[in-house]
Design a protein around this motif. Structure first.
Motif, PDB file in Angstrom:
ATOM      1  N   ILE A  35     -12.467  26.555   9.381  1.00 58.22           N
ATOM      2  CA  ILE A  35     -11.875  25.835   8.494  1.00 58.22           C
ATOM      3  C   ILE A  35     -12.140  26.426   6.805  1.00 58.22           C
ATOM      4  CG2 ILE A  35     -12.172  23.547   7.195  1.00 58.22           C
ATOM      5  CD1 ILE A  35     -13.627  22.588   9.840  1.00 58.22           C
ATOM      6  N   ALA A  36     -11.144  26.558   6.114  1.00 58.56           N
ATOM      7  CA  ALA A  36     -11.214  27.147   4.867  1.00 58.56           C
ATOM      8  C   ALA A  36     -11.170  26.274   3.801  1.00 58.56           C
ATOM      9  CB  ALA A  36      -9.812  27.952   4.780  1.00 58.56           C
ATOM     10  N   ILE A  37     -12.235  26.533   2.826  1.00 54.01           N
ATOM     11  CA  ILE A  37     -12.345  25.372   1.731  1.00 54.01           C
ATOM     12  C   ILE A  37     -11.962  26.385   0.367  1.00 54.01           C
ATOM     13  CG2 ILE A  37     -14.043  23.722   0.397  1.00 54.01           C
ATOM     14  CD1 ILE A  37     -15.348  23.857   3.112  1.00 54.01           C
ATOM     15  N   LEU A  38     -10.935  25.929  -0.264  1.00 53.23           N
ATOM     16  CA  LEU A  38     -10.293  26.655  -1.221  1.00 53.23           C
ATOM     17  C   LEU A  38     -10.772  26.124  -2.832  1.00 53.23           C
ATOM     18  CD1 LEU A  38      -6.638  26.987  -0.715  1.00 53.23           C
ATOM     19  CD2 LEU A  38      -8.133  28.948  -1.115  1.00 53.23           C
ATOM     20  N   ASN A  39     -11.085  27.007  -3.661  1.00 55.75           N
ATOM     21  CA  ASN A  39     -11.526  26.416  -4.976  1.00 55.75           C
ATOM     22  C   ASN A  39     -10.397  26.979  -5.701  1.00 55.75           C
ATOM     23  OD1 ASN A  39     -12.951  25.592  -6.980  1.00 55.75           O
ATOM     24  ND2 ASN A  39     -14.985  26.287  -6.141  1.00 55.75           N
ATOM     25  N   TYR A  47       0.085  22.846  -6.976  1.00 53.34           N
ATOM     26  CA  TYR A  47       0.664  23.680  -6.018  1.00 53.34           C
ATOM     27  C   TYR A  47      -0.225  23.894  -4.853  1.00 53.34           C
ATOM     28  CZ  TYR A  47       3.783  24.860  -9.774  1.00 53.34           C
ATOM     29  OH  TYR A  47       4.447  24.711 -10.889  1.00 53.34           O
ATOM     30  N   ALA A  48      -1.454  22.942  -4.735  1.00 50.67           N
ATOM     31  CA  ALA A  48      -2.421  23.416  -3.578  1.00 50.67           C
ATOM     32  C   ALA A  48      -1.755  23.268  -2.243  1.00 50.67           C
ATOM     33  CB  ALA A  48      -3.623  22.180  -3.617  1.00 50.67           C
ATOM     34  N   SER A  49      -0.787  22.305  -1.972  1.00 52.25           N
ATOM     35  CA  SER A  49      -0.202  22.305  -0.601  1.00 52.25           C
ATOM     36  C   SER A  49       0.529  23.365  -0.123  1.00 52.25           C
ATOM     37  CB  SER A  49       0.576  20.770  -0.353  1.00 52.25           C
ATOM     38  OG  SER A  49      -0.008  19.660  -0.941  1.00 52.25           O
ATOM     39  N   GLN A  50       1.352  23.781  -1.207  1.00 50.83           N
ATOM     40  CA  GLN A  50       2.121  24.946  -1.021  1.00 50.83           C
ATOM     41  C   GLN A  50       1.287  26.333  -0.734  1.00 50.83           C
ATOM     42  OE1 GLN A  50       4.775  25.470  -4.208  1.00 50.83           O
ATOM     43  NE2 GLN A  50       6.103  26.933  -3.077  1.00 50.83           N
ATOM     44  N   ILE A  51       0.152  26.480  -1.541  1.00 51.61           N
ATOM     45  CA  ILE A  51      -0.614  27.500  -1.185  1.00 51.61           C
ATOM     46  C   ILE A  51      -1.127  27.411  -0.050  1.00 51.61           C
ATOM     47  CG2 ILE A  51      -3.028  28.557  -2.121  1.00 51.61           C
ATOM     48  CD1 ILE A  51      -2.119  27.608  -4.712  1.00 51.61           C
ATOM     49  N   ALA A  52      -1.649  26.190   0.703  1.00 59.35           N
ATOM     50  CA  ALA A  52      -2.426  25.952   1.842  1.00 59.35           C
ATOM     51  C   ALA A  52      -1.068  26.363   3.097  1.00 59.35           C
ATOM     52  CB  ALA A  52      -2.595  24.757   2.186  1.00 59.35           C
ATOM     53  N   LYS A  53      -0.024  26.068   2.785  1.00 60.13           N
ATOM     54  CA  LYS A  53       1.019  26.502   3.706  1.00 60.13           C
ATOM     55  C   LYS A  53       1.130  27.832   3.965  1.00 60.13           C
ATOM     56  CE  LYS A  53       5.765  24.931   4.961  1.00 60.13           C
ATOM     57  NZ  LYS A  53       6.605  26.129   4.801  1.00 60.13           N
ATOM     58  N   GLU A  57      -0.094  30.466   7.344  1.00 58.29           N
ATOM     59  CA  GLU A  57       0.982  31.343   7.695  1.00 58.29           C
ATOM     60  C   GLU A  57       0.470  32.896   7.996  1.00 58.29           C
ATOM     61  OE1 GLU A  57       4.845  29.037   6.364  1.00 58.29           O
ATOM     62  OE2 GLU A  57       4.501  31.163   5.479  1.00 58.29           O
ATOM     63  N   ILE A  58      -0.371  33.130   7.105  1.00 56.48           N
ATOM     64  CA  ILE A  58      -0.886  34.726   6.886  1.00 56.48           C
ATOM     65  C   ILE A  58      -2.169  34.630   7.812  1.00 56.48           C
ATOM     66  CG2 ILE A  58       0.315  35.641   4.963  1.00 56.48           C
ATOM     67  CD1 ILE A  58      -2.212  35.016   3.393  1.00 56.48           C
ATOM     68  N   LEU A  59      -2.912  33.551   7.894  1.00 56.86           N
ATOM     69  CA  LEU A  59      -3.998  33.315   8.827  1.00 56.86           C
ATOM     70  C   LEU A  59      -4.030  32.313   9.759  1.00 56.86           C
ATOM     71  CD1 LEU A  59      -6.431  33.309   5.306  1.00 56.86           C
ATOM     72  CD2 LEU A  59      -6.245  35.305   6.999  1.00 56.86           C
ATOM     73  N   PRO A  60      -3.489  32.630  10.736  1.00 58.29           N
ATOM     74  CA  PRO A  60      -3.300  32.048  12.102  1.00 58.29           C
ATOM     75  C   PRO A  60      -4.384  31.229  12.714  1.00 58.29           C
ATOM     76  CG  PRO A  60      -2.344  33.985  12.626  1.00 58.29           C
ATOM     77  CD  PRO A  60      -3.046  34.019  11.296  1.00 58.29           C
ATOM     78  N   SER A  61      -5.669  31.950  12.580  1.00 53.30           N
ATOM     79  CA  SER A  61      -6.896  31.498  13.117  1.00 53.30           C
ATOM     80  C   SER A  61      -7.287  30.291  12.491  1.00 53.30           C
ATOM     81  CB  SER A  61      -7.740  32.482  13.328  1.00 53.30           C
ATOM     82  OG  SER A  61      -8.279  33.056  12.042  1.00 53.30           O
ATOM     83  N   LEU A  62      -6.914  29.896  11.369  1.00 52.75           N
ATOM     84  CA  LEU A  62      -7.389  28.796  10.593  1.00 52.75           C
ATOM     85  C   LEU A  62      -7.078  27.643  11.130  1.00 52.75           C
ATOM     86  CD1 LEU A  62      -7.030  29.742   6.652  1.00 52.75           C
ATOM     87  CD2 LEU A  62      -9.084  29.835   8.042  1.00 52.75           C
ATOM     88  N   LYS A  63      -8.017  26.497  11.438  1.00 56.41           N
ATOM     89  CA  LYS A  63      -7.754  25.307  12.006  1.00 56.41           C
ATOM     90  C   LYS A  63      -7.260  24.363  11.066  1.00 56.41           C
ATOM     91  CE  LYS A  63     -11.293  24.154  13.984  1.00 56.41           C
ATOM     92  NZ  LYS A  63     -12.605  23.908  14.762  1.00 56.41           N
ATOM     93  N   ALA A  64      -7.807  24.419   9.578  1.00 54.30           N
ATOM     94  CA  ALA A  64      -7.740  23.586   8.563  1.00 54.30           C
ATOM     95  C   ALA A  64      -7.741  24.243   7.194  1.00 54.30           C
ATOM     96  CB  ALA A  64      -8.623  22.279   8.880  1.00 54.30           C
ATOM     97  N   ILE A  65      -7.321  23.545   6.221  1.00 53.96           N
ATOM     98  CA  ILE A  65      -7.512  23.939   4.840  1.00 53.96           C
ATOM     99  C   ILE A  65      -7.626  22.894   4.117  1.00 53.96           C
ATOM    100  CG2 ILE A  65      -6.508  25.338   3.042  1.00 53.96           C
ATOM    101  CD1 ILE A  65      -4.667  26.788   4.987  1.00 53.96           C
ATOM    102  N   TRP A  66      -8.831  23.074   3.073  1.00 57.40           N
ATOM    103  CA  TRP A  66      -9.295  21.893   2.338  1.00 57.40           C
ATOM    104  C   TRP A  66      -9.445  22.325   0.939  1.00 57.40           C
ATOM    105  CZ3 TRP A  66     -11.187  17.038   3.745  1.00 57.40           C
ATOM    106  CH2 TRP A  66     -11.307  16.648   5.044  1.00 57.40           C
ATOM    107  N   LEU A  82     -13.446  16.764  -2.473  1.00 55.62           N
ATOM    108  CA  LEU A  82     -12.772  17.667  -1.392  1.00 55.62           C
ATOM    109  C   LEU A  82     -11.666  16.795  -0.823  1.00 55.62           C
ATOM    110  CD1 LEU A  82     -16.014  18.978  -0.188  1.00 55.62           C
ATOM    111  CD2 LEU A  82     -14.192  20.156   0.836  1.00 55.62           C
ATOM    112  N   ALA A  83     -10.411  17.463  -0.783  1.00 51.45           N
ATOM    113  CA  ALA A  83      -9.224  16.957  -0.505  1.00 51.45           C
ATOM    114  C   ALA A  83      -8.578  17.911   0.863  1.00 51.45           C
ATOM    115  CB  ALA A  83      -8.264  16.872  -1.821  1.00 51.45           C
ATOM    116  N   HIS A  84      -8.159  17.145   1.747  1.00 51.94           N
ATOM    117  CA  HIS A  84      -7.446  17.620   2.857  1.00 51.94           C
ATOM    118  C   HIS A  84      -5.988  18.164   2.726  1.00 51.94           C
ATOM    119  CE1 HIS A  84      -5.180  17.641   6.758  1.00 51.94           C
ATOM    120  NE2 HIS A  84      -6.165  18.554   7.137  1.00 51.94           N
ATOM    121  N   LEU A  85      -5.941  19.432   2.834  1.00 49.83           N
ATOM    122  CA  LEU A  85      -4.577  20.030   2.535  1.00 49.83           C
ATOM    123  C   LEU A  85      -3.646  20.266   3.717  1.00 49.83           C
ATOM    124  CD1 LEU A  85      -5.422  22.782  -0.034  1.00 49.83           C
ATOM    125  CD2 LEU A  85      -4.284  20.549  -0.519  1.00 49.83           C
ATOM    126  N   TRP A  86      -4.303  20.717   4.816  1.00 45.46           N
ATOM    127  CA  TRP A  86      -3.547  21.169   6.220  1.00 45.46           C
ATOM    128  C   TRP A  86      -4.488  21.303   7.288  1.00 45.46           C
ATOM    129  CZ3 TRP A  86      -4.223  25.408   9.301  1.00 45.46           C
ATOM    130  CH2 TRP A  86      -3.217  25.335  10.293  1.00 45.46           C
TER     131      TRP A  86
END
Ligand SMILES: C[S@@+](CC[C@H](N)C(=O)[O-])C[C@H]1O[C@@H](n2cnc3c(N)ncnc32)[C@H](O)[C@@H]1O
Length: 285
Positions: A35-39, A47-53, A57-66, A82-86
């Motif tokens: 699970i990635a947590i972005l600051n 643009y958080a959702s776009q960045i998460a998308k 795509e480049i890190l397919p092993s991720l299960k979620a992005i916050w 903390l907000a859920h993005l993907w």
């Protein structure tokens, strides 16, 4: 290729992502169980959702992005904003580190990956038959690893945040150390008074709280054995002796001599200030 370069290349392809913001992208992210947590800097937040998308795509092993907008704050030292993005939106995880299992909800409970060395070192210090008090136990960051060595007779782990305390109790069972750790719910100063009334004395006391819990030093000293160790945390300059000097002044007043067993810089806290741990030997005068 480094994360920032990869995400920049990906976002450059997107017409609706402003090119002027590419350099503001983060160099990395925190990862807990895939699970990635972005600051993100404030300019990037819309643009958080776009960045998460692009990120998944480049890190397919991720299960979620916050996305994390706040710091670790408050009397319970909880992560803020903390907000859920993907991806999967469950925030309760079981993280395994140094063979210890930590169950917690990362939106409510802090877990500083940067303290991994501390969580590894403290258990190596324990001697057979020790009685330990962990004054700021959280979900068992230090208590669990120390208990797993099977060397202590008893660890009294004190925590006053109901959520952290509930995970502490679960983690004790999960790691099968119920016979060693006794969790205590409440303010450490009050719980220490109760331990003292019950004639409990500790060989080692862990004071793992930032900023340094100066006001709790007399409580710790009131239950330490005549020759004991207090593990004291705080924030100071890389070569500073401020934390130890302040501790020693109080300890001297309470009738103890002090010396440093080891002082470690855990990590940078902010420019010129470091998270420091000092293992202090205390001896009754
Ligand atoms: C977050 S931990 C720090 C853990 C460790 N230093 C680390 O970074 O891995 C500190 C814990 O102390 C608890 N705490 C703070 N003041 C306390 C008090 N007076 N009595 C009991 N628990 C306290 C907080 O609720 C928090 O869970």
């Amino acid at each position: 290729m480094k994360f920032k370069e990869m995400i920049k290349i990906e976002l450059k392809k997107k017409e609706d992502f402003p090119e002027t913001l590419l350099n503001l992208l983060p160099r990395g992210y925190q990862e807990l169980n895939h699970i990635a947590i972005l600051n993100l800097k404030p300019e990037l937040r819309e643009y958080a959702s776009q960045i998460a998308k692009s990120m998944h795509e480049i890190l397919p092993s991720l299960k979620a992005i916050w996305h994390k907008t706040g710091k670790i704050e408050g009397k319970y030292r909880q992560p803020q904003g903390l907000a859920h993005l993907w991806g999967d939106n469950s925030s309760e995880i079981i993280l395994t580190e140094n063979h210890v299992k930590y169950k917690f909800d990362f939106t409510k409970i802090m877990f500083a990956k940067g303290n991994v060395t501390e969580r590894r070192i403290l258990p190596t210090r324990i001697k057979e038959g020790e009685v330990i008090i962990d004054m700021f136990a959280g979900i068992g960051y230090f208590s669990l690893g120390m208990a797993r060595t099977k060397k202590p007779i008893k660890i009294y782990s004190i925590e006053w945040n109901p959520e952290a305390y509930s995970y502490l109790c679960e983690n004790i069972k999960l790691n099968k150390v119920d016979s060693i750790i006794k969790p205590l719910f409440g303010d450490c100063k009050e719980k220490i008074m109760e331990l003292k009334e019950n004639k409990i004395r500790a060989d080692r006391i862990i004071m793992g709280l930032l900023p340094a819990p100066v006001d709790a030093i007399p409580s710790a000293l009131s239950v330490i054995k005549d020759n004991g160790v207090i593990v004291y945390e705080g924030i100071e300059g890389k070569e500073s002796t401020e934390l130890f000097d302040e501790f020693s002044e109080i300890a001297n007043r309470e009738g103890f001599l002090t010396s440093i067993f080891e002082r470690r810089v855990v990590k940078i806290y902010k420019p010129h200030l470091y998270h420091v741990v000092i293992e202090i030997l205390v001896k009754k005068k």
